[in-house]
Enzyme design. Structure first.
Site, PDB file in Angstrom:
ATOM      1  N   TYR A  21       0.838  -1.212   0.000  1.00 41.14           N
ATOM      2  CA  TYR A  21       0.000   0.000   0.000  1.00 41.14           C
ATOM      3  C   TYR A  21       0.871   1.260   0.000  1.00 41.14           C
ATOM      4  O   TYR A  21       1.831   1.372   0.763  1.00 41.14           O
ATOM      5  CB  TYR A  21      -0.894  -0.033   1.228  1.00 41.14           C
ATOM      6  CG  TYR A  21      -1.905   1.057   1.322  1.00 41.14           C
ATOM      7  CD1 TYR A  21      -3.002   1.102   0.466  1.00 41.14           C
ATOM      8  CD2 TYR A  21      -1.788   2.051   2.301  1.00 41.14           C
ATOM      9  CE1 TYR A  21      -3.948   2.092   0.571  1.00 41.14           C
ATOM     10  CE2 TYR A  21      -2.736   3.051   2.414  1.00 41.14           C
ATOM     11  CZ  TYR A  21      -3.816   3.079   1.545  1.00 41.14           C
ATOM     12  OH  TYR A  21      -4.757   4.072   1.662  1.00 41.14           O
ATOM     13  N   SER A  32       3.034  -6.796   1.900  1.00 42.43           N
ATOM     14  CA  SER A  32       1.848  -6.191   2.500  1.00 42.43           C
ATOM     15  C   SER A  32       0.610  -6.470   1.642  1.00 42.43           C
ATOM     16  O   SER A  32       0.255  -7.627   1.433  1.00 42.43           O
ATOM     17  CB  SER A  32       2.082  -4.691   2.693  1.00 42.43           C
ATOM     18  OG  SER A  32       1.072  -4.130   3.502  1.00 42.43           O
ATOM     19  N   MET A  33      -0.049  -5.439   1.108  1.00 43.71           N
ATOM     20  CA  MET A  33      -1.175  -5.704   0.209  1.00 43.71           C
ATOM     21  C   MET A  33      -0.728  -6.481  -1.022  1.00 43.71           C
ATOM     22  O   MET A  33      -1.523  -7.217  -1.613  1.00 43.71           O
ATOM     23  CB  MET A  33      -1.842  -4.395  -0.212  1.00 43.71           C
ATOM     24  CG  MET A  33      -2.753  -3.791   0.820  1.00 43.71           C
ATOM     25  SD  MET A  33      -3.766  -2.477   0.084  1.00 43.71           S
ATOM     26  CE  MET A  33      -4.712  -1.954   1.516  1.00 43.71           C
ATOM     27  N   TRP A  63      -1.202  -8.562   3.838  1.00 39.46           N
ATOM     28  CA  TRP A  63      -2.391  -7.867   4.339  1.00 39.46           C
ATOM     29  C   TRP A  63      -3.519  -8.059   3.326  1.00 39.46           C
ATOM     30  O   TRP A  63      -3.356  -7.806   2.131  1.00 39.46           O
ATOM     31  CB  TRP A  63      -2.116  -6.377   4.529  1.00 39.46           C
ATOM     32  CG  TRP A  63      -3.187  -5.622   5.281  1.00 39.46           C
ATOM     33  CD1 TRP A  63      -3.159  -5.270   6.599  1.00 39.46           C
ATOM     34  CD2 TRP A  63      -4.409  -5.089   4.756  1.00 39.46           C
ATOM     35  NE1 TRP A  63      -4.300  -4.576   6.938  1.00 39.46           N
ATOM     36  CE2 TRP A  63      -5.093  -4.448   5.813  1.00 39.46           C
ATOM     37  CE3 TRP A  63      -5.010  -5.103   3.487  1.00 39.46           C
ATOM     38  CZ2 TRP A  63      -6.327  -3.822   5.658  1.00 39.46           C
ATOM     39  CZ3 TRP A  63      -6.256  -4.492   3.328  1.00 39.46           C
ATOM     40  CH2 TRP A  63      -6.896  -3.858   4.406  1.00 39.46           C
ATOM     41  N   ASP A  75       5.331  -6.406  13.863  1.00 42.82           N
ATOM     42  CA  ASP A  75       4.643  -5.702  12.780  1.00 42.82           C
ATOM     43  C   ASP A  75       3.377  -5.048  13.330  1.00 42.82           C
ATOM     44  O   ASP A  75       2.434  -5.728  13.734  1.00 42.82           O
ATOM     45  CB  ASP A  75       4.286  -6.686  11.675  1.00 42.82           C
ATOM     46  CG  ASP A  75       3.729  -6.007  10.427  1.00 42.82           C
ATOM     47  OD1 ASP A  75       3.306  -4.849  10.510  1.00 42.82           O
ATOM     48  OD2 ASP A  75       3.710  -6.666   9.367  1.00 42.82           O
ATOM     49  N   HIS A  97       7.113  -4.341   9.846  1.00 45.18           N
ATOM     50  CA  HIS A  97       6.299  -4.582   8.655  1.00 45.18           C
ATOM     51  C   HIS A  97       7.152  -4.662   7.385  1.00 45.18           C
ATOM     52  O   HIS A  97       6.780  -5.332   6.425  1.00 45.18           O
ATOM     53  CB  HIS A  97       5.260  -3.466   8.508  1.00 45.18           C
ATOM     54  CG  HIS A  97       4.270  -3.703   7.406  1.00 45.18           C
ATOM     55  ND1 HIS A  97       3.496  -4.841   7.341  1.00 45.18           N
ATOM     56  CD2 HIS A  97       3.923  -2.951   6.324  1.00 45.18           C
ATOM     57  CE1 HIS A  97       2.712  -4.780   6.276  1.00 45.18           C
ATOM     58  NE2 HIS A  97       2.961  -3.650   5.633  1.00 45.18           N
TER      59      HIS A  97
END
Length: 363
Positions: free
Chosen positions: A77, A150-151, A175, A200, A232
Site C-alpha cells: 500500500y 503487505s497488500m 495484508w 509488525d 512490517h
C-alpha cells in the site's frame, strides 16, 4: 516370482547414484550475491507495458544457462516499485528471473494487485517471444511464481486462487481485508511461504499472516517464518535476519519453483532469527516421493554391503534372490548403513528400496 522383477530396466551392475549430489546444499552456503551476474530490462527497452500495473523492471542472470524460472513481485500500500527491488539482484544472481512491478494506483487493493501480478506473467510470456529481448526463448513458461509485500503479499495469495498453475507464492508480511479472509477465499493448492514480523504494527501476525496460514488449506504445502523483532518492512530485504530472509526465500523457490529437491530438507528446520516457524511440509513426504540420492558399494560384495541414503524418513529394504524369495530385510533412513550379507552364497541378488530395484553380485 515378484512382479517387480520385470522392472529390471531400472537396474545396472555398477554403483547407483540418482539425481544430483546434495551434500553442498545448505542455508549457510547461500551467499548474497549469488554466483551469477545479472542485467536489467526496462519497458523503454521494448518490454510490454501491461495495462494492469504501472512500470516494470526485469532482472535476469547473464552467465547461467536457461531457460529460467521467474518470480513477479508487487509492492504494498502506497509503496512504489523500488521498495521490493532488492529481491531482483539477489535472486537473479542465483539463477531466477525477477520482475518487479508498480501499481496503477498506490492505493490499489490486494485484489487489484493480484490482477497486476497475473498481467505481469503475460508480459514475461511475451518477453520470451520478443526476438530482440535478451531473454528471448530463455524463460521457462511452466515455472512462474508470484509474491509481494503487505497488500502485495495478500494480492499474491489471491493470484494463486485465480491461477493454480503457479508454482509458488511468496507472501511478505501480507495484508488482506480481514473481513474477506476465510477458507473459501484462500482456497488454493499453490505452495505458500509467508514471511511475517514479530513486531509488525501494520499487519500484525495474529490478525494477518497467522490467519492467512490457518485458512490456506492443509492440503497445500505451506510455511510461515515469523522474524524475531521484525517490523512490517522485514520482508522487503533479502538481508533481513542476518541474510536468512533471502536464504529461506531462495530455498523455497529452489524447491517449489525450480524443482530442486535438495532444498527440501532445509525447509523442515527452524531457521535462525525465528520467533515462530510452522509448516506442514513433512506430511507431503517430498523426499520419499521425489527420490534424491542413494548409492551402494562395493559391487561385487564379499560380506558387507554399504548403502548411502538421503531419505529423510525411514524406508524399508529387502534382499531377494533370482526366484523372488526374501532373504533379508530391514530399514534405512538418511545416512550410511551396512548390511551383513555373509550368510548368502555366491551369486546374483537384488535389493529393493521402496520402488527401486538394484542388482549386485555376491562373491
Amino acid at each position: 516370482m515378484r512382479n517387480w522383477l520385470y522392472s529390471l530396466l531400472f537396474i545396472t551392475s555398477c554403483n547407483f547414484v540418482f539425481s544430483q549430489n546434495c551434500d553442498s546444499v545448505s542455508l549457510e552456503n547461500i551467499s548474497n550475491p549469488g554466483p551469477y551476474n545479472y542485467e536489467v530490462i526496462l519497458e523503454s527497452d521494448g518490454m510490454r507495458n501491461g495495462p494492469n500495473y504501472y512500470g516494470a523492471t526485469l532482472y535476469y542472470p547473464t552467465d547461467s544457462d536457461g531457460p529460467f524460472a521467474s518470480l513477479v513481485l508487487v509492492p504494498g500500500y502506497v509503496s512504489p516499485e523500488y521498495t521490493v527491488s532488492l529481491w531482483g539482484p539477489f535472486l537473479a544472481s542465483h539463477g531466477i528471473i525477477v520482475m518487479t512491478i508498480g501499481t496503477n494506483s498506490l492505493t490499489d487493493l490486494p485484489q487489484d494487485r493480484a490482477i497486476a501480478l497475473l498481467d505481469a506473467i503475460q508480459t514475461l510470456q511475451e518477453e520470451n517471444n520478443r526476438e530482440n529481448s535478451p531473454v528471448y526463448q530463455n524463460i521457462d513458461l511452466d515455472k512462474f511464481s508470484v509474491g509481494g509485500h503487505s497488500m502485495g503479499g495478500g494480492g499474491a495469495q489471491i493470484a494463486a486462487t485465480l491461477n493454480t498453475d503457479l508454482k509458488s507464492v511468496i507472501s511478505l508480511t501480507p495484508w488482506i481485508q480481514p473481513w474477506l479472509v476465510n477458507s473459501d477465499y484462500l482456497n488454493h493448492s499453490v505452495p505458500l511461504l509467508i514471511i511475517s514480523g514479530e513486531n509488525d504494527s501494520t499487519a500484525s501476525p495474529d490478525e494477518h499472516a497467522n490467519v492467512h496460514y490457518q485458512y490456506t488449506p492443509n492440503s497445500t504445502p505451506k510455511a510461515l517464518y515469523e522474524v524475531q523483532n521484525g517490523s512490517h518492512s522485514v520482508g522487503n530485504y533479502p538481508t533481513s535476519a542476518n541474510n536468512y530472509m533471502g536464504k529461506i526465500v531462495l530455498a523455497w523457490l529452489s524447491n517449489f519453483l525450480i524443482g530442486d529437491e535438495c532444498y527440501y530438507p532445509l525447509l523442515l528446520e527452524t531457521p535462525e532469527f525465528a520467533s515462530e516457524y510452522v509448516n506442514n511440509l513433512e506430511s507431503f513426504n517430498l523426499i520419499e516421493e521425489n527420490f534424491i540420492d542413494i548409492s551402494f558399494y562395493p559391487n561385487p560384495v564379499v560380506d558387507i554391503l554399504t548403502i548411502k541414503s538421503d531419505y529423510v524418513h525411514q524406508v524399508s529394504y529387502e534382499v531377494i534372490n533370482s526366484l523372488g524369495q526374501q532373504l533379508l530385510d530391514g530399514y534405512i533412513a538418511q545416512g550410511i548403513y551396512e548390511i551383513d550379507l555373509s550368510s548368502l552364497k555366491s551369486g546374483m541378488y537384488y535389493i529393493i528400496i521402496k520402488e527401486n530395484i538394484f542388482k549386485f553380485l555376491k562373491n
